[in-house]
Design an enzyme around this catalytic site. Structure first.
Site, short mmCIF file in Angstrom:
data_model
loop_
_atom_site.label_atom_id
_atom_site.label_comp_id
_atom_site.label_asym_id
_atom_site.label_seq_id
_atom_site.Cartn_x
_atom_site.Cartn_y
_atom_site.Cartn_z
N GLY A 187 13.67 -57.23 42.39
CA GLY A 187 13.11 -57.32 43.96
C GLY A 187 12.30 -56.06 44.05
O GLY A 187 11.46 -56.31 44.77
N SER A 188 12.62 -55.06 43.26
CA SER A 188 11.57 -54.03 43.54
C SER A 188 10.18 -54.45 42.78
O SER A 188 9.26 -54.27 43.25
CB SER A 188 12.08 -52.91 42.52
OG SER A 188 13.27 -52.33 43.08
N ASP A 295 17.36 -58.83 51.02
CA ASP A 295 18.74 -59.06 51.79
C ASP A 295 19.02 -60.13 52.73
O ASP A 295 19.80 -60.24 53.37
CB ASP A 295 18.88 -57.66 52.56
CG ASP A 295 18.96 -56.47 51.30
OD1 ASP A 295 19.00 -56.52 50.15
OD2 ASP A 295 18.84 -55.22 51.76
N SER A 333 15.34 -60.64 46.06
CA SER A 333 16.06 -59.81 44.80
C SER A 333 17.32 -60.64 44.51
O SER A 333 18.09 -61.28 45.37
CB SER A 333 16.64 -58.57 45.08
OG SER A 333 17.53 -58.02 44.33
N HIS A 338 23.34 -59.46 45.76
CA HIS A 338 22.43 -60.32 46.56
C HIS A 338 23.19 -61.63 46.78
O HIS A 338 24.12 -62.11 46.13
CB HIS A 338 20.94 -60.22 46.27
CG HIS A 338 20.55 -58.76 46.53
ND1 HIS A 338 19.52 -58.58 47.23
CD2 HIS A 338 20.66 -57.72 45.67
CE1 HIS A 338 19.25 -57.24 47.34
NE2 HIS A 338 19.79 -56.71 46.18
N ASN A 406 3.84 -57.02 33.09
CA ASN A 406 4.35 -58.06 32.53
C ASN A 406 5.87 -58.13 33.11
O ASN A 406 6.73 -57.17 32.72
CB ASN A 406 4.64 -58.11 30.94
CG ASN A 406 5.51 -59.31 30.67
OD1 ASN A 406 5.88 -59.92 31.57
ND2 ASN A 406 5.62 -59.47 29.44
C1 LIG Z 1 15.71 -54.47 51.07
C2 LIG Z 1 15.50 -54.24 49.57
N1 LIG Z 1 14.46 -54.35 49.13
C3 LIG Z 1 14.24 -54.36 47.54
C4 LIG Z 1 15.63 -54.04 46.95
C5 LIG Z 1 15.43 -54.06 45.30
O1 LIG Z 1 15.86 -55.11 44.57
P1 LIG Z 1 16.39 -54.80 43.11
O2 LIG Z 1 17.56 -54.17 42.95
O3 LIG Z 1 16.41 -56.34 42.67
O4 LIG Z 1 15.12 -54.15 42.40
C6 LIG Z 1 16.59 -53.89 47.69
C7 LIG Z 1 17.83 -53.69 46.53
O5 LIG Z 1 19.06 -53.95 47.08
C8 LIG Z 1 16.93 -54.08 48.78
O6 LIG Z 1 18.06 -54.18 49.62
#
Ligand SMILES: Cc1ncc(COP(=O)(O)O)c(C=O)c1O
Length: 553
Positions: A187-188, A295, A333, A338, A406
């Site tokens: 998600g990041s 989320d 994510s 999730h 990548n």
């Molecule tokens: C609102 C939100 N954005 C982004 C992320 C990041 O997701 P990831 O852990 O897959 O990088 C999270 C992680 O829980 C999140 O709660």
């Protein structure tokens, strides 16, 4: 037809039946699943003229036979579960042979057939024992389908993004109702790609530049905001409302300056931010909108005012749309906490045909070419492009238009995600039901805690159940966290609380609109508990009774 003397895997042999040379009354065909071992023994699977109507019978077709070998005279059914180990001496003769392609298929079935039993044992639910058994805030719910597709994708040996990813992107895109959906490894990364895409020179004057301002909130997850910092943008923090934990839209107008170019916000814990206000303002001020839906998979919103989409086309009032489809780009994510998981994973989605190839380019090394892995000339003019200062005809596969990354996923991740999509509707339903159950039961505590409040026009696909201890309740959050922990009940804070108070934020450029009073209250007094599909009624009841015990003591 000539046979080699020794029997090999894939040979069809005639065997006496019963398996005793002397008393042989009948001859039966069987498929050698192995060559002879050190004792001269071979594993055979039976072939009969009729199916036993189970999925473990495979009808042998003409194309399954090796060239130059004659198919069995009557159509045969191979019983992949009826094995016997026999000495090669009793073989009467070899009569035919199946192709390696068929054998590959057969061994795939042999490997996969035990997964349901394995899964049943591994994921067997046990009666809930309060305090002894942990109640998680979130977590993966896997079954035999996830394991089957995971093993299948591994057996493909393709490893990188492939057929499972293609199917996953298509199916999830259809579920959300969006034209383009691209997977990425978290998600990041999805947030990073979304923001990066908006800096592309291909967007001309609308490209985001260092020093531009982006409106967001500080009560949330760091990687919703970090991409702005990574690209030199200035986050402008607006306070949140208690209850919805989303941006306070009364304060947003005063956040807009002549440097504002974008709004990037998460739909907090599955509860949408006020899209009526945000999208209206974004269109009015020509701002990009990135919706972090990490989320909020399954959350829908029905606008109650006239809004337009990214192309200026009206969005229907009262019709329910998935979040992430109102702004320019949505992100997801698939980390195990999730709504669906693939271990690590995420997605970026958009309706814009302009943004899609830009996002893809940033994800795939920055390249201009958009061939899928293993493909070479999707555009049909691989050696005809003239880009940058490269010579005309420079291989499009090695032409780069962005400072890229990548951030792709493997096909094993996609395979798990694809199986999870079959459960998604049920997961969302369970999350909503668990939310209502907790909400109704905890209503008695409303003078002590602020209960969560769905944003108007939103049907949240809740991620967690947030509560804030009221200031006059005379209870400390740390005591509540410890109480829950002592009862083995999982809890989480609303992520970073107030981002600007985190150690990493020292010296990061930012602007605060008015004050962040509620954000600080979230940092000090809020937490959330689980409501995911892995929680049963006994667990919810125990959580409720322990919360009541704490507040009524
Ligand atoms: C609102 C939100 N954005 C982004 C992320 C990041 O997701 P990831 O852990 O897959 O990088 C999270 C992680 O829980 C999140 O709660």
């Amino acid at each position: 037809m000539t046979f080699e003397t020794s029997i090999k895997r894939g040979d069809i042999c005639l065997l006496p039946f019963p398996f005793d040379n002397l008393a042989s009354r009948q001859k039966r065909p069987a498929l050698a699943l192995s060559s002879a071992d050190e004792y001269g023994e071979i594993i055979f699977a039976f072939i009969t003229a009729s199916s036993n109507s189970s999925s473990t019978s495979i009808k042998l077709e003409a194309e399954h036979y090796e060239n130059n070998f004659t198919p069995l005279p009557h159509s045969g059914y191979l019983h992949i579960n009826q094995h016997v180990r026999l000495n090669q001496n009793i073989v009467i003769k070899k009569i035919s042979r199946l192709t390696d392609r068929f054998l590959e298929y057969l061994f795939r079935q042999l490997i996969l057939q035990h997964i349901p039993a394995f899964s049943e044992i591994k994921y067997k639910s046990t009666p809930f024992t309060p305090t002894l058994q942990h109640i998680p805030v979130s977590g993966k719910v896997l079954g035999d389908r996830e394991l089957t597709l995971l093993v299948e994708s591994s057996l493909d040996g393709w490893l990188t993004t492939g057929r499972f990813n293609k199917a996953f992107e298509k199916k999830l895109g259809q579920f959300i109702g969006v034209k383009h959906l691209l997977t990425t490894n978290s998600g990041s990364s999805a947030n990073l790609l979304a923001l990066a895409a908006l800096t592309s020179p291909k967007l001309g004057d609308r490209a985001l530049k260092p020093g531009d301002e982006i409106i967001t909130v500080a009560a949330g997850f760091p990687t919703t905001v970090n991409p702005a910092l990574q690209y030199g943008l200035i986050p402008v923090f607006v306070d949140v409302e208690l209850g919805t934990y989303n941006i306070d839209t009364d304060k947003i107008t005063s956040a807009i300056s002549d440097k504002t170019r974008a709004i990037m916000l998460a739909h907090t814990l599955g509860n949408a931010f006020n899209l009526d206000v945000i999208i209206h303002l974004a269109r009015k001020h020509n701002l990009w909108v990135i919706e972090d839906c990490c989320d909020a998979l399954g959350t829908t919103y029905s606008p109650s005012r006239a809004l337009t989409d990214y192309k200026g086309k009206p969005i229907e009032i009262g019709k329910s749309y998935h979040v992430g489809t109102f702004g320019d780009i949505g992100t997801l994510s698939f980390y195990p906490a999730h709504h669906i998981t693939m271990g690590e994973g995420g997605a970026v989605f958009t309706n814009s045909g302009i943004l899609k190839p830009i996002i893809e380019s940033f994800r795939d090394w920055g390249r201009d070419c958009y061939c899928a892995p293993g493909e070479d000339n999707s555009c049909g003019k691989r050696f005809c492009w003239q880009l940058g200062d490269l010579p005309k005809g420079y291989d499009h596969k090695y032409s780069y238009s962005h400072v890229g990354y990548n951030l792709k996923i493997t096909d094993m991740q996609a395979a798990v995600g694809l199986a999870q999509l079959d459960q998604l509707e049920a997961f969302i339903e369970k999350r909503r039901a668990n939310f209502s159950y907790l909400y109704n039961a905890l209503n008695d505590l409303k003078d002590k805690i602020i209960l969560p409040k769905a944003t108007q026009n939103c049907n949240p696909s809740w991620f967690g159940f947030p509560i804030t201890i009221r200031e006059h309740a005379d209870k400390k959050r740390v005591d509540l966290l410890q109480h829950l922990d002592s009862k083995n009940i999982g809890s989480r804070l609303i992520f970073a609380g107030n981002l600007i108070r985190q150690p990493y934020f020292e010296n990061q450029p930012h602007r605060i609109v008015d004050n962040l009073t509620n954000t600080d209250l979230v940092m000090n007094n809020s937490l959330w508990i689980g409501l995911g599909p892995m929680l049963n009624k006994e667990m919810l009841d125990f959580m409720i009774s322990e919360l009541k015990a704490f507040f009524q003591s």
